[in-house]
Each structure stands twice: as structure tokens, then as C-alpha cells.
Design a protein around this motif. Structure first.
Motif, PDB file in Angstrom:
ATOM      1  N   LEU A 238       4.074 -10.472  -7.693  1.00 38.94           N
ATOM      2  CA  LEU A 238       4.039  -9.707  -8.938  1.00 38.94           C
ATOM      3  C   LEU A 238       2.752  -8.913  -9.066  1.00 38.94           C
ATOM      4  O   LEU A 238       2.713  -7.889  -9.730  1.00 38.94           O
ATOM      5  N   GLU A 239       1.722  -9.402  -8.417  1.00 36.39           N
ATOM      6  CA  GLU A 239       0.408  -8.754  -8.440  1.00 36.39           C
ATOM      7  C   GLU A 239      -0.059  -8.601  -6.998  1.00 36.39           C
ATOM      8  O   GLU A 239       0.060  -9.535  -6.206  1.00 36.39           O
ATOM      9  N   VAL A 240      -0.583  -7.431  -6.657  1.00 38.50           N
ATOM     10  CA  VAL A 240      -1.038  -7.175  -5.286  1.00 38.50           C
ATOM     11  C   VAL A 240      -2.565  -7.093  -5.289  1.00 38.50           C
ATOM     12  O   VAL A 240      -3.131  -6.121  -5.783  1.00 38.50           O
ATOM     13  N   PRO A 241      -3.234  -8.113  -4.748  1.00 38.76           N
ATOM     14  CA  PRO A 241      -4.691  -8.054  -4.654  1.00 38.76           C
ATOM     15  C   PRO A 241      -5.143  -6.901  -3.750  1.00 38.76           C
ATOM     16  O   PRO A 241      -4.434  -6.511  -2.812  1.00 38.76           O
ATOM     17  N   ASP A 242      -6.316  -6.365  -4.023  1.00 36.34           N
ATOM     18  CA  ASP A 242      -6.864  -5.254  -3.242  1.00 36.34           C
ATOM     19  C   ASP A 242      -6.962  -5.601  -1.759  1.00 36.34           C
ATOM     20  O   ASP A 242      -6.801  -4.735  -0.902  1.00 36.34           O
ATOM     21  N   LEU A 243      -7.230  -6.859  -1.450  1.00 39.86           N
ATOM     22  CA  LEU A 243      -7.327  -7.279  -0.050  1.00 39.86           C
ATOM     23  C   LEU A 243      -6.023  -6.998   0.691  1.00 39.86           C
ATOM     24  O   LEU A 243      -6.043  -6.511   1.820  1.00 39.86           O
TER      25      LEU A 243
ATOM     26  N   ALA B 257       0.852  -1.190   0.000  1.00 34.44           N
ATOM     27  CA  ALA B 257       0.000   0.000   0.000  1.00 34.44           C
ATOM     28  C   ALA B 257       0.889   1.242   0.000  1.00 34.44           C
ATOM     29  O   ALA B 257       2.054   1.186   0.373  1.00 34.44           O
ATOM     30  N   THR B 258       0.287   2.337  -0.411  1.00 37.53           N
ATOM     31  CA  THR B 258       0.988   3.618  -0.442  1.00 37.53           C
ATOM     32  C   THR B 258       0.293   4.589   0.515  1.00 37.53           C
ATOM     33  O   THR B 258      -0.803   4.309   1.014  1.00 37.53           O
ATOM     34  N   VAL B 259       0.918   5.720   0.720  1.00 42.22           N
ATOM     35  CA  VAL B 259       0.305   6.758   1.546  1.00 42.22           C
ATOM     36  C   VAL B 259      -1.006   7.202   0.902  1.00 42.22           C
ATOM     37  O   VAL B 259      -1.995   7.438   1.594  1.00 42.22           O
TER      38      VAL B 259
ATOM     39  N   LYS C  71      -1.914 -20.531   6.493  1.00 43.76           N
ATOM     40  CA  LYS C  71      -2.321 -21.917   6.740  1.00 43.76           C
ATOM     41  C   LYS C  71      -3.035 -22.540   5.548  1.00 43.76           C
ATOM     42  O   LYS C  71      -3.388 -23.711   5.598  1.00 43.76           O
ATOM     43  N   GLY C  72      -3.268 -21.760   4.502  1.00 43.99           N
ATOM     44  CA  GLY C  72      -3.919 -22.286   3.309  1.00 43.99           C
ATOM     45  C   GLY C  72      -5.429 -22.343   3.403  1.00 43.99           C
ATOM     46  O   GLY C  72      -6.079 -22.937   2.555  1.00 43.99           O
ATOM     47  N   ARG C  73      -6.001 -21.739   4.408  1.00 45.34           N
ATOM     48  CA  ARG C  73      -7.464 -21.719   4.561  1.00 45.34           C
ATOM     49  C   ARG C  73      -8.113 -20.707   3.629  1.00 45.34           C
ATOM     50  O   ARG C  73      -9.286 -20.815   3.306  1.00 45.34           O
ATOM     51  N   VAL C  74      -7.341 -19.697   3.237  1.00 45.50           N
ATOM     52  CA  VAL C  74      -7.807 -18.637   2.349  1.00 45.50           C
ATOM     53  C   VAL C  74      -6.795 -18.508   1.223  1.00 45.50           C
ATOM     54  O   VAL C  74      -5.594 -18.535   1.463  1.00 45.50           O
ATOM     55  N   GLU C  75      -7.279 -18.392  -0.004  1.00 40.81           N
ATOM     56  CA  GLU C  75      -6.403 -18.228  -1.158  1.00 40.81           C
ATOM     57  C   GLU C  75      -6.532 -16.821  -1.703  1.00 40.81           C
ATOM     58  O   GLU C  75      -7.597 -16.222  -1.655  1.00 40.81           O
ATOM     59  N   LEU C  76      -5.442 -16.313  -2.226  1.00 40.41           N
ATOM     60  CA  LEU C  76      -5.443 -14.981  -2.818  1.00 40.41           C
ATOM     61  C   LEU C  76      -5.732 -15.015  -4.312  1.00 40.41           C
ATOM     62  O   LEU C  76      -5.868 -13.981  -4.936  1.00 40.41           O
ATOM     63  N   GLY C  77      -5.788 -16.206  -4.891  1.00 33.05           N
ATOM     64  CA  GLY C  77      -6.002 -16.311  -6.322  1.00 33.05           C
ATOM     65  C   GLY C  77      -4.725 -16.106  -7.114  1.00 33.05           C
ATOM     66  O   GLY C  77      -4.753 -15.850  -8.306  1.00 33.05           O
ATOM     67  N   LEU C  78      -3.581 -16.227  -6.448  1.00 29.18           N
ATOM     68  CA  LEU C  78      -2.281 -16.093  -7.094  1.00 29.18           C
ATOM     69  C   LEU C  78      -1.658 -17.470  -7.220  1.00 29.18           C
ATOM     70  O   LEU C  78      -2.061 -18.417  -6.538  1.00 29.18           O
ATOM     71  N   ASP C  79      -0.654 -17.586  -8.068  1.00 32.81           N
ATOM     72  CA  ASP C  79       0.049 -18.846  -8.203  1.00 32.81           C
ATOM     73  C   ASP C  79       0.876 -19.092  -6.953  1.00 32.81           C
ATOM     74  O   ASP C  79       1.713 -18.271  -6.588  1.00 32.81           O
ATOM     75  N   ALA C  80       0.605 -20.209  -6.302  1.00 34.92           N
ATOM     76  CA  ALA C  80       1.362 -20.595  -5.111  1.00 34.92           C
ATOM     77  C   ALA C  80       2.167 -21.833  -5.442  1.00 34.92           C
ATOM     78  O   ALA C  80       1.758 -22.635  -6.271  1.00 34.92           O
TER      79      ALA C  80
END
Length: 143
Positions: free
Chosen positions: A58-63, A3-5, A103-112
Motif C-alpha cells: 500500500l505504501e512504497v518506500p523510497d528504497l 518506480a516510474t519512468v 530473509k528478514g535481516r532488513v525491514e522496510l518499516g511496513l506491516d509484515a
């Protein structure tokens, strides 16, 4: 950084951010203070995210931007003596999200990285592997 200011100002507004990040009390935002807090939050987040994802992302999800802002703002408020119950709760919720991601309970939708691969190259192209564990709880349970 996640995040930025500007992200912090967009989410919470100048009325909230400026008093917390105005360390010299000259009625202006001390951007270095805000950026340091965001950088610290990014470091904390990387300690969780690095267990599941190759960093830097490489990609930052909004979350992740939202979590970074919430963590940084709480730390700014705590340092300034203005941490409210709401800011503390947002901080704790962010940490819980990060724990669930780790813990892998939630995914960000990125390649892991997958567990099927014995190792994956790091930035230098090197691959680290290890032998299968010789001693484990399952292997030693009859002793």
C-alpha cells in the motif's frame, strides 16, 4: 510498479536513460520499453518481497523505488549492450538488499505478517493454514 519512468529520469537523467530506452533510434525515449523494464523489475522485486509482505504494497518506500530503477536500468543497459561495471554493481547491490529483506535481516518499516498468526486473509478473505510438520530434521535426527 515501484518506480516510474519519471523516477528513472530523475535519478539518472535523460543523457543516461534515453540512449538505453530508444530502441527505434529516433532520438526519443520509447516509454513502453522503459515501462516494460520497470515492470519486469517490479516482478522480480515482488518475488522477494512477497515472502515477507502482503502484495501489492500500500505504501512504497523510497528504497524500493531506487532498487527498482537500478534493476530496470541495468536490464535496459544489458539489452542495449551498454551495461557498465557500475550498473552491474548497482544491480547486484539491489538483489542483495532484496535477499536481505526476504530473509528478514532488513525491514522496510511496513506491516509484515507475523509468524504467530496461523494464516492471514488474502484479498478474497480466505485463510490458508496447514498442520504442523510431522517430519523434520530435528524430529528425525536420532534415526
Amino acid at each position: 510498479m515501484y518506480a516510474t519512468v519519471d523516477d528513472m529520469l530523475a535519478r539518472y537523467g535523460e543523457d543516461v536513460v534515453y540512449p538505453l530506452a530508444d530502441k527505434d533510434e529516433d532520438d526519443t525515449l520509447d516509454e513502453e520499453v522503459a515501462e516494460r523494464s520497470l515492470n519486469d523489475a517490479t516482478g522480480l522485486m515482488n518475488s522477494y518481497l512477497g515472502t515477507r509482505y502482503s502484495l501489492p504494497l500500500l505504501e512504497v518506500p523510497d528504497l524500493l523505488t531506487r532498487l527498482c530503477v537500478d534493476i530496470a536500468l541495468y536490464w535496459l543497459a544489458d539489452d542495449a549492450g551498454g551495461a557498465t561495471e557500475e550498473k552491474r554493481q548497482r544491480f547486484e547491490d539491489a538483489i542483495q538488499w532484496l535477499e536481505n529483506i526476504a530473509k528478514g535481516r532488513v525491514e522496510l518499516g511496513l506491516d509484515a505478517p507475523t509468524d504467530d498468526e496461523p494464516g492471514s486473509p488474502n484479498d478474497d478473505g480466505m485463510v490458508f493454514t496447514s498442520a504442523e510438520r510431522l517430519f523434520s530434521r530435528a524430529g528425525l535426527e536420532r534415526y
